[in-house]
Design an enzyme around this catalytic site. Structure first.
Site, PDB file in Angstrom:
ATOM      1  N   LYS A 110       2.362  10.277 -13.490  1.00 45.09           N
ATOM      2  CA  LYS A 110       2.598   9.123 -14.054  1.00 45.09           C
ATOM      3  C   LYS A 110       2.320   7.910 -13.130  1.00 45.09           C
ATOM      4  O   LYS A 110       2.106   7.914 -11.818  1.00 45.09           O
ATOM      5  CB  LYS A 110       4.191   8.964 -14.459  1.00 45.09           C
ATOM      6  CG  LYS A 110       4.370  10.240 -15.432  1.00 45.09           C
ATOM      7  CD  LYS A 110       3.621  10.157 -16.592  1.00 45.09           C
ATOM      8  CE  LYS A 110       4.004  10.833 -17.839  1.00 45.09           C
ATOM      9  NZ  LYS A 110       4.144  12.193 -17.820  1.00 45.09           N
TER      10      LYS A 110
HETATM   11  C1  LIG Z   1       5.293  13.045 -18.887  1.00 50.01           C
HETATM   12  C2  LIG Z   1       5.783  12.826 -20.236  1.00 50.01           C
HETATM   13  C3  LIG Z   1       7.052  13.130 -20.584  1.00 50.01           C
HETATM   14  C4  LIG Z   1       7.954  14.090 -19.810  1.00 50.01           C
HETATM   15  O1  LIG Z   1       8.212  13.641 -18.438  1.00 50.01           O
HETATM   16  P1  LIG Z   1       8.431  14.676 -17.196  1.00 50.01           P
HETATM   17  O2  LIG Z   1       8.819  13.767 -16.216  1.00 50.01           O
HETATM   18  O3  LIG Z   1       7.132  15.566 -16.910  1.00 50.01           O
HETATM   19  O4  LIG Z   1       9.613  15.398 -17.969  1.00 50.01           O
HETATM   20  C5  LIG Z   1       7.653  12.653 -21.759  1.00 50.01           C
HETATM   21  N1  LIG Z   1       6.953  11.931 -22.780  1.00 50.01           N
HETATM   22  C6  LIG Z   1       5.518  11.519 -22.314  1.00 50.01           C
HETATM   23  C7  LIG Z   1       4.787  10.816 -23.295  1.00 50.01           C
HETATM   24  C8  LIG Z   1       5.029  12.048 -21.133  1.00 50.01           C
HETATM   25  O5  LIG Z   1       3.677  11.690 -20.991  1.00 50.01           O
END
Ligand SMILES: *Cc1c(COP(=O)(O)O)cnc(C)c1O
Length: 400
Positions: free
Chosen positions: A186
């Site tokens: 992210k």
């Molecule tokens: C990455 C992501 C999540 C989940 O996040 P994690 O920290 O990996 O559990 C939820 N929604 C979207 C749109 C994502 O890209």
């Protein structure tokens, strides 16, 4: 893409402050921790950055969705509407609180289409989750207006849009609450981690207690009371080490976005040479966190042919229409109703009756968009060599 590219001395310094105390737990140990509360500080600074009153850190973006839905009172018998282009986490969280996900069409923002959303609202709809995919906003004003008309709260899944905004207001701060992910890919990362922001104190307190076994946090918000519990909860607590990394990464977030915007513009200039190319609708270019460049070719066949040439020349784009992580018709386990539970829950009722069936052909408007879509991830660090390689690949594809 993202924060992992620039993990450095600042993160190590923050981590060492925690290691020097030996207190890795966000609560308690007041004598040993020498006044260091990294997770609490991260919550406060992240919320302030987003222009929100409260932040609740958790273990992941998926946990953030789950904790938010639980705090909003969602459970069995309820429906939650989200979009068909998202990560599986969005609907996993909906199932996990016992509700049923309902999938809406996307438009050329690549996010929830407000017109289709309105058609999908039923008396069972308890929450609407637009997802700000790939760093750019959903039509959040229209979505909010429809939700308000029906008295339904909006939870923004802002996992991919840290640092992004719409006309000066941070994404994630429009709805009742907004959730973020700090997983390794992210825009900013804490290794694993998540955050929920809200202006609603009661909702925040519910989230704070739920994420820590229902422990009473009344005495000292962000601290533990120990008098008792008002409801059952679970454990989604973030560690001090993650809070420490979060503080260092948050300080870099605006720089990450600025670098990505510059790199995105450079890649976009090259991609513009493809005959017939058009770009994703971005409601506020200045507010885009620029982690992806999304573009369309005139037809599905053209998109696939262009991407074949790009790939052969070392610069293949993501073809999300075939992506098994992010797009409804490719979620084979959802379509098949695959689950470990012997009863078949959440696809079957406890008595074995089928509860919900998903038709892969249910969302034709989205398919017509996704079939023509190609996406380049945008790095924080883009070398001249890589840019030249992308440019050369595009020249070849342009002459198709
Ligand atoms: C990455 C992501 C999540 C989940 O996040 P994690 O920290 O990996 O559990 C939820 N929604 C979207 C749109 C994502 O890209």
């Amino acid at each position: 893409m993202p924060g992992f590219e620039i993990f450095g001395e600042e993160e190590k310094k923050e981590i060492n402050e925690v290691l020097d105390t030996g207190v890795l737990f966000r609560y308690e140990f007041p004598d040993q921790r020498k006044g260091i509360y990294k997770v609490r500080e991260f919550e406060e600074k992240y919320a302030a950055y987003c222009g929100a009153k409260y932040g609740q850190a958790v273990t992941s973006g998926t946990a953030a969705l789950k904790v938010a839905l639980a705090a909003l009172g969602v459970g069995p018998g309820d429906e939650v509407i989200t979009q068909c282009f998202t990560f599986v986490a969005t609907w996993e969280a909906i199932f996990d609180v016992g509700a049923v996900p309902v999938f809406g069409e996307i438009d050329e923002t690549l996010n929830l289409d407000p017109h289709d959303l309105e058609k999908k609202i039923t008396p069972k709809t308890k929450v609407i989750i637009p997802v700000h995919m790939m760093g750019a906003p959903a039509r959040i004003h229209e979505i909010k207006a429809i939700a308000d008309k029906h008295g339904i709260p909006v939870l923004e899944d802002t996992a991919q849009a840290a640092g992004a905004s719409l006309n000066g207001k941070r994404l994630g701060s429009f709805g009742r609450c907004g959730t973020f992910s700090f997983d390794p890919v992210k825009t900013m990362t804490t290794g694993e981690g998540g955050m929920i922001i809200t202006n609603d104190e009661k909702l925040w307190r519910a989230m704070s207690e739920y994420h820590d076994h229902g422990h009473d946090h009344v005495q000292n918000p962000g601290g533990r009371g120990g008098e008792g519990r008002s409801f059952i909860g679970f454990n989604y607590r973030m560690m001090e080490l993650q809070g420490a990394i979060g503080l260092a990464q948050l300080a870099k977030l605006d720089g990450i976005v600025a670098a990505q915007q510059q790199n995105k513009a450079a890649i976009k200039k090259l991609v513009s040479k493809l005959p017939g190319v058009t770009f994703r609708t971005i409601l506020d270019e200045k507010g885009d966190n620029a982690s992806f460049l999304a573009f369309f070719l005139p037809t599905k066949e053209k998109a696939q042919a262009v991407n074949k040439v790009l790939g052969e020349n070392g610069a293949g784009a993501i073809y999300f229409a075939n992506n098994t992580w992010h797009y409804y018709p490719k979620w084979e386990h959802l379509l098949a109703g695959s689950t470990l539970a012997k009863s078949g829950w959440p696809f079957n009722e406890a008595d074995g009756r089928r509860r919900v069936v998903y038709d892969p052909a249910a969302l034709p408007q989205s398919a017509a968009i996704m079939d023509r879509l190609l996406v380049y991830p945008v790095p924080v660090k883009l070398s001249d060599e890589r840019l030249a390689q992308i440019g050369a690949a595009i020249e070849k594809a342009a002459s198709l």
